[in-house]
Design a protein around this motif. Structure first.
Motif, mmCIF file in Angstrom:
data_model
loop_
_atom_site.group_PDB
_atom_site.id
_atom_site.type_symbol
_atom_site.label_atom_id
_atom_site.label_comp_id
_atom_site.label_asym_id
_atom_site.label_seq_id
_atom_site.Cartn_x
_atom_site.Cartn_y
_atom_site.Cartn_z
ATOM 1 N N ASN B 38 0.675 -1.342 0.250
ATOM 2 C CA ASN B 38 -0.064 0.124 -0.002
ATOM 3 C C ASN B 38 0.895 1.115 0.031
ATOM 4 O O ASN B 38 0.187 2.417 0.115
ATOM 5 C CB ASN B 38 -0.716 -0.014 1.286
ATOM 6 C CG ASN B 38 -2.413 -0.751 1.060
ATOM 7 O OD1 ASN B 38 -2.706 -0.628 -0.160
ATOM 8 N ND2 ASN B 38 -2.690 -1.384 1.938
ATOM 9 N N PRO B 95 -0.967 -5.955 -0.438
ATOM 10 C CA PRO B 95 -0.974 -5.256 0.860
ATOM 11 C C PRO B 95 -1.678 -6.064 1.947
ATOM 12 O O PRO B 95 -2.435 -6.696 1.814
ATOM 13 C CB PRO B 95 -2.216 -4.308 0.336
ATOM 14 C CG PRO B 95 -2.812 -4.868 -0.889
ATOM 15 C CD PRO B 95 -1.788 -5.692 -1.363
ATOM 16 N N THR B 97 -2.488 -4.530 5.077
ATOM 17 C CA THR B 97 -3.337 -3.719 5.842
ATOM 18 C C THR B 97 -4.767 -4.192 5.645
ATOM 19 O O THR B 97 -5.207 -4.349 4.263
ATOM 20 C CB THR B 97 -3.548 -2.168 5.761
ATOM 21 O OG1 THR B 97 -2.197 -1.672 5.229
ATOM 22 C CG2 THR B 97 -3.874 -1.315 6.923
ATOM 23 N N ARG B 98 -5.436 -4.704 6.751
ATOM 24 C CA ARG B 98 -6.787 -5.405 6.520
ATOM 25 C C ARG B 98 -7.701 -3.872 6.236
ATOM 26 O O ARG B 98 -7.995 -3.455 7.405
ATOM 27 C CB ARG B 98 -7.418 -6.189 7.417
ATOM 28 C CG ARG B 98 -6.880 -7.448 7.377
ATOM 29 C CD ARG B 98 -7.559 -8.328 6.591
ATOM 30 N NE ARG B 98 -8.593 -8.896 7.330
ATOM 31 C CZ ARG B 98 -8.830 -10.074 8.006
ATOM 32 N NH1 ARG B 98 -7.928 -10.725 8.197
ATOM 33 N NH2 ARG B 98 -9.882 -10.188 8.735
ATOM 34 N N LEU B 99 -8.379 -3.755 5.394
ATOM 35 C CA LEU B 99 -9.334 -2.717 5.265
ATOM 36 C C LEU B 99 -10.733 -3.362 4.955
ATOM 37 O O LEU B 99 -10.785 -4.437 4.430
ATOM 38 C CB LEU B 99 -9.241 -1.870 4.065
ATOM 39 C CG LEU B 99 -7.987 -1.179 4.349
ATOM 40 C CD1 LEU B 99 -7.405 -0.370 2.931
ATOM 41 C CD2 LEU B 99 -8.030 0.046 5.249
ATOM 42 N N PRO B 100 -11.961 -2.659 5.580
ATOM 43 C CA PRO B 100 -13.128 -2.933 5.298
ATOM 44 C C PRO B 100 -13.625 -3.028 3.873
ATOM 45 O O PRO B 100 -13.293 -2.358 2.907
ATOM 46 C CB PRO B 100 -13.957 -2.325 6.237
ATOM 47 C CG PRO B 100 -13.374 -1.034 6.249
ATOM 48 C CD PRO B 100 -11.810 -1.420 6.208
ATOM 49 N N ARG B 101 -14.530 -4.447 3.446
ATOM 50 C CA ARG B 101 -14.881 -4.329 2.051
ATOM 51 C C ARG B 101 -16.328 -3.460 2.075
ATOM 52 O O ARG B 101 -16.922 -3.235 3.006
ATOM 53 C CB ARG B 101 -15.291 -5.730 2.079
ATOM 54 C CG ARG B 101 -14.343 -6.704 2.024
ATOM 55 C CD ARG B 101 -14.898 -8.213 1.781
ATOM 56 N NE ARG B 101 -15.729 -8.478 0.975
ATOM 57 C CZ ARG B 101 -15.411 -8.959 0.011
ATOM 58 N NH1 ARG B 101 -14.198 -9.507 -0.448
ATOM 59 N NH2 ARG B 101 -16.230 -9.189 -1.343
ATOM 60 N N GLU B 102 -16.581 -3.220 0.765
ATOM 61 C CA GLU B 102 -17.819 -2.218 0.458
ATOM 62 C C GLU B 102 -19.181 -3.140 0.583
ATOM 63 O O GLU B 102 -20.072 -2.908 0.962
ATOM 64 C CB GLU B 102 -17.560 -1.854 -0.894
ATOM 65 C CG GLU B 102 -18.654 -0.731 -0.958
ATOM 66 C CD GLU B 102 -18.687 -0.517 -2.879
ATOM 67 O OE1 GLU B 102 -17.594 -0.639 -3.405
ATOM 68 O OE2 GLU B 102 -19.561 -0.153 -2.966
ATOM 69 N N LYS B 103 -18.788 -4.638 -0.061
ATOM 70 C CA LYS B 103 -20.185 -5.473 -0.009
ATOM 71 C C LYS B 103 -19.800 -6.579 0.992
ATOM 72 O O LYS B 103 -18.375 -7.048 1.126
ATOM 73 C CB LYS B 103 -20.635 -5.768 -1.263
ATOM 74 C CG LYS B 103 -20.724 -4.488 -2.180
ATOM 75 C CD LYS B 103 -21.655 -4.764 -3.329
ATOM 76 C CE LYS B 103 -22.468 -3.637 -3.925
ATOM 77 N NZ LYS B 103 -21.354 -3.057 -4.933
ATOM 78 N N PRO B 104 -20.656 -7.232 1.473
ATOM 79 C CA PRO B 104 -20.426 -8.416 2.381
ATOM 80 C C PRO B 104 -19.706 -9.673 1.369
ATOM 81 O O PRO B 104 -20.002 -9.492 0.226
ATOM 82 C CB PRO B 104 -21.529 -8.931 2.853
ATOM 83 C CG PRO B 104 -22.551 -8.291 2.170
ATOM 84 C CD PRO B 104 -22.123 -6.900 1.376
ATOM 85 N N VAL B 105 -19.065 -10.456 1.989
ATOM 86 C CA VAL B 105 -18.688 -11.581 1.111
ATOM 87 C C VAL B 105 -19.703 -12.589 0.622
ATOM 88 O O VAL B 105 -20.656 -12.851 1.087
ATOM 89 C CB VAL B 105 -17.858 -12.567 2.405
ATOM 90 C CG1 VAL B 105 -17.463 -13.690 1.608
ATOM 91 C CG2 VAL B 105 -16.543 -11.924 2.927
#
Lengths: 216, 356
Positions: B38, B95, B97-105
């Protein structure tokens, strides 16, 4: 969204708001106020966060995650080393958050890695954290979940043992052992007229055994 | 003496190295956390607030930024590089760093009927080889698919079993059986999908699509009517229902080995026709038919392209289009059983409006 000089940034998850943070702007210096050349828009910036507040305070942690998400740009497989010009430096100090944007100049140093000199390029912000609207920990956990497909793929025929040694496997076809190339013992080669040279043969045999002992 | 000079040389080399690295080395209490994927670095060291207040704020921040950037650049220069079109490029890792997703899995695919049965019984999937040895052709062939091994539809000689009818065509029997298996597989696949998406599928008959045309509805009525035990013989008609004519096979072909005398007669008549002077086609009728067809085509084209008014006639265009496709669609209803549900007439009505 503006409210008495503040900006609200937030993220969505599954068509709902995940988190929102309001940052009040104390001081702002625009791009135009810094008189120097800029770099092309869209360069992937080097993001640097400084300050232990980003590690200890929960709200600062979420802000860090939000800012990384916002500024990082597309994920690329490779990056041009000479093109790393944009540096975004964010410091958390004395309750305020200072965002500075620099242009990096790569100077010659004695070795391969260059020495960095920074030129303040703007814009620069002095933020204070105001209201926050963060989601519950469960929602954060769900949002951070990654599907199995994104996990790194296992390579076939490669394994690692406890000590970190890497092992590979080779698959060979069946070998004809009669046709293998091995070391040749010249003395043991069959020659014509062996029966006639009785003595000679014995002498030769001794010589070859002596040779064998030496080589072993 | 020699030993002294060696030591001197080594010491000198070390000093030179240190000099070189001085320009790029930075001393920090705590090491920074890096995420090269990143281009991200995190300095956890608490900043020196005394310095900050003493100096000009921006100067302090800039020197801090310079140090941190130097460390990040050092990290990035350690990555493997390659040359791409005269440019040196570093290969970035993933990358971290864990970043939140926009849509669920995405949810896992709904399991098929077989998968559920296998799970219930504890049947494991056995990995099979891609190629199978074909003794007939003496080579390795695919297990299934194009030019597969042991393909019984491709045999050139089939023994007629004793229990079978001697006039039955064994080759076509095998081909039909293959087609039936394929159709059954397709049906099961579609049923699995329907079950997964919770769509209701009728047991027999046609699955309704939206916006059915007159011919499609007629076909559906016909199928429903004949789905009784007596094959529709005792089903009454609605007051104004018209019995559709021309149901059944469109073309009839003579069997290969049938009536020999009739075949002989036909062949000889052919010779007579070739001799006779009378023309085979009625020319006026043919020309009229051609002119009518051309008129229809031009009319269709006119309505398709925007006319003076700019409104597209979706009614007549749709009707003509459907009408043209309706004929062969209706005729082949008897044949394939998978042509029905989705098949030919999936055209949505065009609802475009031009300038008023």
């Amino acid at each position: 969204m503006h409210s008495y000089g503040g900006n609200v940034s937030g993220r969505m998850f599954d068509f709902h708001v995940l988190d929102m943070i309001e940052l009040g702007i104390e001081k702002f210096v625009s791009l135009k106020d810094f008189k120097n050349s800029k770099f092309p828009e869209g360069t992937k910036p080097l993001l640097i966060f400084a300050g232990d507040a980003f590690e200890t305070d929960n709200e600062h942690k979420k802000l860090k995650s939000l800012l990384i998400d916002f500024f990082r740009g597309p994920t690329v497989p490779c990056v041009r080393l000479a093109g790393l010009e944009h540096v975004l430096h964010i410091t958390a100090l004395e309750g305020k958050i200072y965002l500075r944007s620099y242009k990096a100049l790569l100077k010659k140093s004695g070795c391969r890695t260059p020495r960095i000199e920074l030129e303040d390029m703007g814009p620069s912000f002095d933020f204070t954290m105001r209201r926050t609207h963060l989601a519950s920990d469960d929602l954060y956990k769900t949002a951070h979940r990654q599907p199995k497909a994104l996990k790194p793929k296992k390579k076939k025929n490669v394994s690692h043992d406890v000590f970190g040694t890497k092992y590979g496997r080779l698959h060979m076809q069946k070998q004809d052992l009669a046709k293998l190339q091995t070391r040749k013992m010249k003395g043991l080669k069959k020659r014509k007229g062996e029966k006639a040279e009785g003595e000679g043969e014995e002498v030769e045999a001794e010589a070859t055994t002596a040779k064998k002992a030496k080589t072993q | 003496m020699a030993a002294c000079s060696i030591e001197d040389v080594l010491a000198k080399a070390e000093r030179e190295e240190a000099e070189k690295l001085k320009s790029i080395s930075v001393h920090k209490e705590l090491e920074l956390e890096f995420d090269p994927g990143n281009l991200f670095a995190f300095d956890k060291n608490p900043p020196n607030t005394r310095e900050f207040r003493k100096q000009n704020k921006d100067e302090f921040l800039r020197s801090l930024a310079r140090d941190n950037t130097q460390l990040l650049i050092n990290e990035l220069w350690k990555l493997p590089t390659e040359r791409v079109e005269e440019v040196i490029v570093a290969k970035l890792p993933e990358p971290t760093t864990r970043l939140p997703r926009e849509k669920p899995v995405p949810k896992p695919r709904p399991s098929t009927k077989w998968e559920e049965f296998a799970k219930l019984k504890g049947i494991q999937k056995k990995k099979k080889t891609n190629l199978v040895w074909d003794d007939v052709h003496k080579e390795w062939k695919r297990r299934w698919g194009y030019k597969r091994a042991n393909d019984d539809t491709k045999e050139w000689l089939i023994e007629v079993p004793e229990t079978a009818d001697p006039n039955e065509d064994q080759f076509s029997k095998r081909i039909k059986a293959k087609k039936e298996r394929v159709a059954k597989n397709e049906l099961n696949r579609l049923r699995n999908i329907a079950r997964g998406q919770k769509i209701k599928v009728p047991g027999v008959g046609l699955a309704p699509t939206d916006q059915q045309s007159k011919t499609e509805l007629g076909k559906a009525i016909h199928v429903a009517k004949h789905s009784t035990a007596s094959v529709g013989k005792f089903q009454g008609n609605l007051p104004k229902e018209k019995v559709p004519k021309n149901m059944g096979k469109k073309r009839k072909f003579e069997p290969l080995i049938g009536d020999f005398s009739a075949e002989k007669r036909k062949q000889l008549d052919l010779l007579n026709i070739m001799d006779s002077k009378k023309p085979r086609i009625d020319i006026t009728k043919a020309v009229n038919k051609q002119m009518r067809e051309e008129d229809r085509q031009s009319g269709f084209q006119k309505r398709k392209s925007p006319g003076k008014k700019g409104r597209k006639g979706n009614f007549s265009g749709k009707g003509k289009g459907k009408g043209k496709k309706g004929g062969p669609g209706g005729g082949s209803s008897g044949g394939s059983n998978k042509g029905g549900p989705g098949g030919g007439n999936n055209r949505k009505p065009r609802k475009k409006q031009g300038k008023r």
